[in-house]
Design an enzyme around this catalytic site. Structure first.
Site, PDB file in Angstrom:
ATOM      1  N   LYS A  49      26.570  64.272  47.742  1.00 12.74           N
ATOM      2  CA  LYS A  49      27.097  65.340  46.897  1.00 12.74           C
ATOM      3  C   LYS A  49      26.769  66.726  47.472  1.00 12.74           C
ATOM      4  O   LYS A  49      27.487  67.691  47.227  1.00 12.74           O
ATOM      5  CB  LYS A  49      26.536  65.241  45.477  1.00 12.74           C
ATOM      6  CG  LYS A  49      26.730  63.901  44.773  1.00 12.74           C
ATOM      7  CD  LYS A  49      28.186  63.590  44.508  1.00 12.74           C
ATOM      8  CE  LYS A  49      28.414  62.543  43.428  1.00 12.74           C
ATOM      9  NZ  LYS A  49      27.906  61.204  43.740  1.00 12.74           N
TER      10      LYS A  49
HETATM   11  C1  PLP Z   1      28.450  59.920  43.417  1.00 13.05           C
HETATM   12  C2  PLP Z   1      28.003  58.807  44.294  1.00 13.05           C
HETATM   13  C3  PLP Z   1      28.874  57.772  44.686  1.00 13.05           C
HETATM   14  C4  PLP Z   1      30.298  57.690  44.159  1.00 13.05           C
HETATM   15  O1  PLP Z   1      31.087  58.759  44.558  1.00 13.05           O
HETATM   16  P1  PLP Z   1      32.481  59.075  43.817  1.00 13.05           P
HETATM   17  O2  PLP Z   1      32.960  60.351  44.396  1.00 13.05           O
HETATM   18  O3  PLP Z   1      32.149  59.193  42.362  1.00 13.05           O
HETATM   19  O4  PLP Z   1      33.363  57.934  44.082  1.00 13.05           O
HETATM   20  C5  PLP Z   1      28.419  56.828  45.574  1.00 13.05           C
HETATM   21  N1  PLP Z   1      27.157  56.854  46.048  1.00 13.05           N
HETATM   22  C6  PLP Z   1      26.283  57.819  45.691  1.00 13.05           C
HETATM   23  C7  PLP Z   1      24.904  57.778  46.231  1.00 13.05           C
HETATM   24  C8  PLP Z   1      26.677  58.828  44.815  1.00 13.05           C
HETATM   25  O5  PLP Z   1      25.815  59.795  44.463  1.00 13.05           O
END
Ligand code: PLP
Length: 464
Positions: free
Chosen positions: A112
């Site tokens: 993120k």
């Molecule tokens: C948010 C997240 C995901 C999923 O990502 P999306 O964009 O919601 O599909 C997968 N792995 C981790 C570690 C995350 O923080």
């Protein structure tokens, strides 16, 4: 580039307006009016660029000259200088057919950060330029919250409120969010699950009076700028693994919750990157796997798993994909989403399903397979996967044909999810910034999963 809504009632707004609107005012999601088409010669030039140079080239297709060149370059430099790795998102080879794209070298150790470090800078830039107040509101299954808070803590003109499901995030995720002491941060720990949190904030954003009275801004992947920032690493990874353009197609395997990250991969493919299959990895919350296999989108019962950041049933970004795969017809999307609200499911025709299956494969990774993948990869290669990245690897191994090359996205550092790592009988050493969290004081407000109570708490904080 101009932006329009999937539901057709918001049309042709600019980049900054799209960024600030977040959720489209008609309840739909914003998308670029046209998907940029990158000529092969440009791809060839891009294949030699460093990460931040590539970010700049790709962003200029979307920002439409609304940010002066030098400002944009500075924003990008400031966003990615916080990463611990010089390549920002480096590649690691697991075998001749399987590579990992490590996306967890940012400040909060999950992917993120790649988008939210930039969005934090951009909110601050817009707040200063326009002299406006910005109140960020977001829901998190754990990682977005920590990352968004890190992106804007202590910044002037910005406040941030994050809802997380009480007791349903990992210990490290909780600590990362709640040990921040800056006064511009409020953590609401909500009795309920992530879908409850996401539904409540989507309803608050859809209430346009509430949204404008409170200057609300969105950091969830309902905000297209998140997707834009994530498109970059698909290109970058492709160039690292395949070298020049013209080489064979490469698959990407993506651990998925809200369909955000994999949608960025879909955009990269539509822009002209030679991606083979997009492999969608889920856990027991497998609504998206069932959609890709059967063409029916219907949330099931919420389950808690070893990969809590993917514990999502209603995937926000799915609407963006539906828009494209059903022929870019906003009236149809508005109708389907209305129907989904009433009937709780969407089914697509067999022709549409064939189109979906020509681009996506899917595998739902159950808990036992997730843990055995972590253990097996550790034994075979000495690489320690986090449980989300393990779902990606397991799905890659399930869905890729022999001889195909797959890049699997490593979305978090294993230290964030020691609960699962311990169950594999593996002891890990925490990186220092994570170890340090355990001695810090926590600040959070526990609250009922009730829209009215949450709206009041948010208003009091933003006005205080
Ligand atoms: C948010 C997240 C995901 C999923 O990502 P999306 O964009 O919601 O599909 C997968 N792995 C981790 C570690 C995350 O923080």
């Amino acid at each position: 580039m101009e932006y329009i809504s999937t539901r057709g009632k918001v049309g042709s707004i600019g980049f900054i307006d799209a960024f600030m609107m977040g959720l489209a005012n008609d309840g739909g999601l914003l998308i670029p009016k046209q998907i940029p088409q990158i000529p092969i010669e440009t791809l060839q030039t891009w294949s030699k660029l460093g990460y931040t140079e590539l970010v700049y080239e790709i962003f200029t297709y979307f920002t439409n000259d609304e940010i002066p060149q030098e400002d944009l370059k500075q924003l990008i430099a400031d966003s990615y200088s916080t990463f611990r790795h010089p390549e920002v998102t480096p590649i690691t080879k697991l075998s001749d057919e399987l590579y990992l794209l490590e996306l967890f070298h940012g400040p909060t150790f999950a992917f993120k950060d790649v988008a939210l470090q930039f969005m934090g800078q951009l909110y601050s830039y817009v707040a200063k330029k326009k002299g406006v107040r910005i109140n960020i509101l977001g829901a998190t299954s754990g990682d977005t919250g920590a990352s968004a808070i890190e992106g804007v803590r202590g910044k002037d003109g910005i406040k941030i409120c994050i809802l997380h499901p009480h007791g349903k995030v990992s210990k490290v995720q909780e600590l990362q969010m709640t040990t921040v002491q800056d006064d511009n941060v409020l953590n609401l720990s909500v009795d309920g699950n992530f879908d409850d949190c996401q539904r409540i904030i989507k309803e608050l954003f859809a209430n346009l009076d509430f949204k404008s009275a409170n200057d609300l801004a969105a950091i969830n992947s309902i905000n297209f700028i998140r997707i834009m920032a994530q498109i970059v690493y698909y290109f970058y990874a492709y160039f690292q693994v395949a070298g020049n353009i013209g080489a064979d197609k490469v698959n990407f395997s993506v651990p998925t919750g809200n369909f955000g990250d994999i949608f960025a991969g879909y955009m990269a493919k539509r822009m002209g990157l030679p991606i083979g299959k997009l492999i969608l990895a889920t856990n027991e919350n497998n609504i998206l796997e069932r959609f890709i296999k059967e063409g029916v989108y219907m949330p099931g019962d919420f389950r808690m798993t070893y990969s809590p950041s993917m514990d999502i049933q209603v995937a926000s970004n799915f609407e963006r994909y539906l828009y494209y795969v059903l022929g870019e017809d906003p009236e149809l999307i508005a109708k389907l989403m209305e129907q989904f609200k009433v009937e709780g499911e969407i089914s697509i025709s067999s022709e549409a399903l064939a189109a979906v299956q020509s681009e996506f494969a899917a595998h739902g990774v159950l808990g036992a397979e997730c843990l055995s993948t972590i253990s097996r990869v550790k034994t075979e290669t000495n690489y320690l996967l986090d449980p989300h990245s393990a779902c990606g690897v397991a799905a890659a191994q399930q869905c890729a044909e022999k001889g195909e090359i797959t890049i699997s996205l490593a979305t978090a550092h294993p230290a964030k999810f020691n609960e699962a790592i311990e169950l594999c009988g593996i002891e890990q050493q925490y990186p220092e910034p994570i170890q340090a969290l355990f001695n810090k004081e926590q600040r959070q407000t526990r609250i009922a999963g009730d829209k009215q109570a949450i709206a009041s708490a948010i208003e009091a904080f933003y006005r205080g």
